[in-house]
Design a protein around this motif. Structure first.
Motif, mmCIF file in Angstrom:
data_model
loop_
_atom_site.group_PDB
_atom_site.id
_atom_site.type_symbol
_atom_site.label_atom_id
_atom_site.label_comp_id
_atom_site.label_asym_id
_atom_site.label_seq_id
_atom_site.Cartn_x
_atom_site.Cartn_y
_atom_site.Cartn_z
ATOM 1 N N VAL A 182 0.760 -1.233 -0.024
ATOM 2 C CA VAL A 182 0.093 -0.161 0.043
ATOM 3 C C VAL A 182 0.961 1.143 -0.159
ATOM 4 C CG1 VAL A 182 -0.121 0.175 2.386
ATOM 5 C CG2 VAL A 182 -2.062 1.077 1.185
ATOM 6 N N SER A 183 0.561 2.254 -0.419
ATOM 7 C CA SER A 183 1.229 3.456 -0.777
ATOM 8 C C SER A 183 0.360 4.830 -0.805
ATOM 9 C CB SER A 183 2.166 3.483 -1.955
ATOM 10 O OG SER A 183 1.179 3.503 -3.021
ATOM 11 N N PHE A 184 0.828 5.836 -0.387
ATOM 12 C CA PHE A 184 -0.066 7.222 -0.367
ATOM 13 C C PHE A 184 0.787 8.466 -0.736
ATOM 14 C CE2 PHE A 184 -1.929 4.609 2.772
ATOM 15 C CZ PHE A 184 -3.307 4.478 2.404
ATOM 16 N N THR A 185 0.038 9.514 -1.377
ATOM 17 C CA THR A 185 1.001 10.414 -1.611
ATOM 18 C C THR A 185 0.754 11.529 -0.546
ATOM 19 O OG1 THR A 185 -0.790 11.576 -2.725
ATOM 20 C CG2 THR A 185 0.459 10.267 -3.961
ATOM 21 N N GLY A 186 1.501 12.667 -0.390
ATOM 22 C CA GLY A 186 1.122 13.796 0.555
ATOM 23 C C GLY A 186 -0.371 14.072 0.243
ATOM 24 N N ILE A 187 -0.765 15.004 1.091
ATOM 25 C CA ILE A 187 -2.160 15.766 1.064
ATOM 26 C C ILE A 187 -2.052 17.207 0.440
ATOM 27 C CG2 ILE A 187 -4.395 16.080 2.319
ATOM 28 C CD1 ILE A 187 -3.323 14.292 4.511
ATOM 29 N N GLU A 188 -3.093 17.262 -0.242
ATOM 30 C CA GLU A 188 -3.146 18.978 -0.706
ATOM 31 C C GLU A 188 -4.641 19.496 0.101
ATOM 32 O OE1 GLU A 188 -2.240 19.607 -4.809
ATOM 33 O OE2 GLU A 188 -1.126 17.900 -5.010
ATOM 34 N N PHE A 189 -4.597 20.643 0.505
ATOM 35 C CA PHE A 189 -5.567 21.007 1.339
ATOM 36 C C PHE A 189 -6.160 22.228 0.675
ATOM 37 C CE2 PHE A 189 -2.935 18.868 4.232
ATOM 38 C CZ PHE A 189 -3.932 17.993 5.142
ATOM 39 N N ASP A 190 -7.264 22.582 1.089
ATOM 40 C CA ASP A 190 -7.903 24.040 0.669
ATOM 41 C C ASP A 190 -7.365 25.185 1.615
ATOM 42 O OD1 ASP A 190 -10.821 24.741 2.619
ATOM 43 O OD2 ASP A 190 -9.478 23.021 3.041
ATOM 44 N N LYS A 191 -7.682 26.322 1.354
ATOM 45 C CA LYS A 191 -7.036 27.368 2.144
ATOM 46 C C LYS A 191 -7.376 27.348 3.511
ATOM 47 C CE LYS A 191 -6.192 32.224 1.955
ATOM 48 N NZ LYS A 191 -6.579 33.745 1.053
ATOM 49 N N GLU A 192 -8.431 26.917 3.636
ATOM 50 C CA GLU A 192 -9.274 26.892 5.296
ATOM 51 C C GLU A 192 -8.905 25.637 5.840
ATOM 52 O OE1 GLU A 192 -13.387 27.810 5.452
ATOM 53 O OE2 GLU A 192 -12.969 29.871 4.443
ATOM 54 N N ARG A 193 -8.181 24.822 5.233
ATOM 55 C CA ARG A 193 -7.964 23.379 5.657
ATOM 56 C C ARG A 193 -9.040 22.693 6.304
ATOM 57 N NH1 ARG A 193 -1.944 24.388 8.549
ATOM 58 N NH2 ARG A 193 -0.774 25.468 6.706
ATOM 59 N N LYS A 194 -10.039 22.783 5.521
ATOM 60 C CA LYS A 194 -11.283 21.839 5.961
ATOM 61 C C LYS A 194 -11.442 20.875 4.899
ATOM 62 C CE LYS A 194 -13.805 25.631 8.216
ATOM 63 N NZ LYS A 194 -15.121 26.384 8.101
ATOM 64 N N PHE A 195 -10.709 20.666 3.886
ATOM 65 C CA PHE A 195 -10.791 19.781 2.947
ATOM 66 C C PHE A 195 -9.392 19.218 2.369
ATOM 67 C CE2 PHE A 195 -14.655 22.394 2.259
ATOM 68 C CZ PHE A 195 -15.606 21.491 2.708
ATOM 69 N N GLY A 196 -9.238 17.970 1.830
ATOM 70 C CA GLY A 196 -8.134 17.588 1.170
ATOM 71 C C GLY A 196 -8.187 16.461 0.293
ATOM 72 N N VAL A 197 -7.151 16.265 -0.313
ATOM 73 C CA VAL A 197 -7.265 15.392 -1.471
ATOM 74 C C VAL A 197 -5.606 14.480 -1.632
ATOM 75 C CG1 VAL A 197 -6.623 16.904 -3.199
ATOM 76 C CG2 VAL A 197 -7.765 14.613 -4.072
#
Length: 234
Positions: A182-197
């Motif tokens: 299993v592997s994962f990349t880093g997370i990218e967030f919205d400006k308010e840091r309420k959402f991520g991908v």
């Protein structure tokens, strides 16, 4: 006019603030990854034994003029099909009752995705403004996965404990149930840091695996998975 001593102090303050910002951005992402990690593992890791044993054909198959299967009439099954289905169900029940831990190889070094995921973040969460962390240089960090309790049947081991190379890791005979990598990349967030991908992947063989795009969000001060999309299949 700023005196040399005042300039030096000002420069030290600026560098200190910059350093704190870099640590803050990385630590924030690392903390979120640590919190959501058990849910990520349970969501994309699979018991490869169930994948390698699909259900047998059961019934009379009907095809269209192009040779595509359009229906299966299970009431028209023959005795041989019934026996194969009974054996398959027994094997599935045996796998489900097996309490052995499924070992999964994992690289604890989390790196930024090679693909910019910000457009997916904006689209999925209806145009949320993207956050651009002020991090210079390498943004890789280490997840202390051994101290993150998992609730499911999977147990992670550092990929460094396994043979190197995509062929060797699958050829080796193990004294445990090796389920995959299993592997994962880093997370990218919205400006308010309420959402991520982020992106993730699970491979269960040289030609067996799936890729995923994982959307996460913060609800009642807790990070949860909002949706998972498939990105590739092997």
């Amino acid at each position: 006019m700023i005196k040399p001593l005042q300039f030096s102090l000002l420069l030290m303050i600026i560098l200190s603030v910059s350093c704190q910002k870099k640590i803050s951005d990385l630590e924030f992402e690392k903390n979120v990854m640590t919190e959501i990690f058990p849910a990520l593992i349970d969501s994309i890791c699979i018991d490869y034994r169930t994948v390698l044993s699909p259900p047998p054909i059961y019934g009379l198959l009907t095809y269209d003029e192009n040779g595509n299967r359009i229906s299966v009439d299970s009431t028209m099954s023959i005795e041989e099909q019934k026996q194969r289905m009974a054996k398959w169900k027994h094997n599935q029940e045996t796998i489900e009752k097996d309490t052995s831990k499924l070992i999964v190889a994992f690289n604890p070094k989390i790196k930024s995705s090679n693909k910019d995921l910000k457009e997916y973040l904006e689209k999925h969460f209806n145009g949320g403004e993207v956050f651009y962390p002020k991090i210079e240089g390498d943004s890789t960090y280490i997840i202390d996965f051994k101290n993150i309790p998992l609730k499911g049947k999977f147990e992670l081991r550092n990929i460094s404990e396994f043979p190197k190379g995509s062929r060797e890791i699958w050829r080796k005979k193990y004294d445990f149930v090796f389920s995959g990598v299993v592997s994962f990349t880093g997370i990218e967030f919205d400006k308010e840091r309420k959402f991520g991908v982020l992106d993730g992947g699970f491979t269960c063989g040289r030609h067996c695996g799936n890729g995923f795009r994982i959307y996460i969000k913060k609800v009642n001060e807790k990070w949860i998975i909002d949706e998972i999309e498939g990105t590739w299949v092997s």
